[in-house]
Design an enzyme around this catalytic site. Structure first.
Site, mmCIF file in Angstrom:
data_model
loop_
_atom_site.group_PDB
_atom_site.id
_atom_site.type_symbol
_atom_site.label_atom_id
_atom_site.label_comp_id
_atom_site.label_asym_id
_atom_site.label_seq_id
_atom_site.Cartn_x
_atom_site.Cartn_y
_atom_site.Cartn_z
ATOM 1 C CD GLU A 105 -14.515 52.085 -14.456
ATOM 2 O OE1 GLU A 105 -15.309 51.640 -15.313
ATOM 3 O OE2 GLU A 105 -13.476 51.475 -14.128
ATOM 4 C CG HIS A 112 -22.496 52.482 -24.093
ATOM 5 N ND1 HIS A 112 -23.526 52.738 -23.210
ATOM 6 C CD2 HIS A 112 -23.007 51.634 -25.014
ATOM 7 C CE1 HIS A 112 -24.590 52.063 -23.576
ATOM 8 N NE2 HIS A 112 -24.313 51.389 -24.666
#
Length: 236
Positions: A105, A112
Site C-alpha cells: 500500500e 501517487h
C-alpha cells in the site's frame, strides 16, 4: 425435459464458468499463502503500521496518514485524502505477510507522490468503469427489447461500457505489480526484512497480484461472451 435443457443451454456459459474457476483458484491461493506467512513473525518485530511509517518517511512522504480500518485484507491507499488504510490483520501484526501488505500500500502512496502514469490513468477511468459495470447489462437487455436498428445502437453502447470496465482492470495490473516491486525494494533497502523474509513476502504479494490477473481474465471472458451473444446483432 432433457431436450428442453439442451435447447436453452448456452455454450458461452463455459466462458463464465472458466472465469469463475480462475477467480476461485486465485482467491484460494491468496488466502492460503497469506495465512501461511501471517504466522511467521518478522525478525524486526515491526508491525504493518510501523513498517509503513518507516517506508513513507524514507520515501520523503510526510503528508500521508496511516490509519486502522476494520475488515480482513481491506487494506488500501486513498489518494483523495492521502490516507493509508490498514486492516485488522495488518495494522498491528508483525508477520512478514502483514508487513508485505502494508509495504504494498505504501507502494501506491509512492506512485501517487511520483505521479506514476498508469495510476493517473486508472484514476481517470474510475467513473467510466463504475458506470460501465453498472449499466452495461441493463442497456444490453433493454436493447434486445427494441427494434433492430434502435436496439443495435443500445446494445453496442452497453458493450462499449462493459469494455471500459475491462480496460480499467487491464490498467490496474501494471499498477499493482509496480506497487509490489516498490514494496519489496523499500523493505530491502530499509532493512525491514531479511533475505529469507523477502522471499516469503514476495510469495504473498505474487499471490495477491494473481487475484487481479484472474479478475481481469474473467472480465475479458465475460466481454468475449457478450460479443459472441450480442455483437452480431448489427448483422442480423
Amino acid at each position: 425435459m432433457l431436450g428442453g435443457f439442451y435447447y436453452w443451454w448456452d455454450p458461452t456459459y463455459f466462458l463464465v464458468i472458466i472465469g469463475a474457476i480462475i477467480c476461485l483458484a486465485a482467491s484460494a491461493r491468496m488466502n492460503a499463502t497469506y495465512n501461511r506467512f501471517s504466522r511467521v513473525r518478522s525478525r524486526s518485530s515491526m508491525t504493518g503500521a510501523q513498517a509503513a511509517e518507516r517506508i513513507l518517511h524514507a520515501a520523503g512522504i510526510n503528508d500521508v496518514k496511516i490509519q486502522h480500518v476494520s475488515g480482513n485484507l481491506t487494506d488500501h491507499y486513498n489518494p483523495k485524502n492521502k490516507t493509508l488504510n490498514l486492516s485488522d490483520n495488518v495494522y498491528g501484526s508483525a508477520s512478514v505477510a502483514a508487513v508485505g501488505v502494508a509495504a504494498h500500500e505504501c507502494g501506491h502512496a509512492i506512485q501517487h507522490d511520483k505521479g506514476y502514469a498508469p495510476l493517473k490513468l486508472r484514476g481517470t477511468l474510475v467513473p467510466a468503469a463504475n458506470i460501465g459495470s453498472t449499466l452495461a447489462w441493463p442497456l444490453i437487455i433493454i436493447g434486445l427489447l427494441f427494434s433492430a436498428r434502435t436496439g443495435m445502437v443500445i446494445v453496442e453502447i452497453g458493450i462499449i461500457l462493459f469494455s471500459l470496465a475491462v480496460l480499467f482492470q487491464l490498467v490496474t495490473l501494471p499498477v499493482e505489480f509496480n506497487a509490489s516491486g516498490r514494496a519489496l525494494a523499500m523493505l530491502d533497502s530499509n532493512g525491514i526484512l531479511g533475505d529469507e523474509e523477502l522471499k516469503q513476502t514476495r510469495k504473498v504479494l505474487k499471490a495477491a497480484a494473481l487475484t487481479y490477473v484472474a479478475g481481469t481474465a474473467a472480465a475479458i471472458l465475460q466481454l468475449l461472451r457478450i460479443v459472441l451473444l450480442f455483437g452480431g446483432r448489427s448483422r442480423d
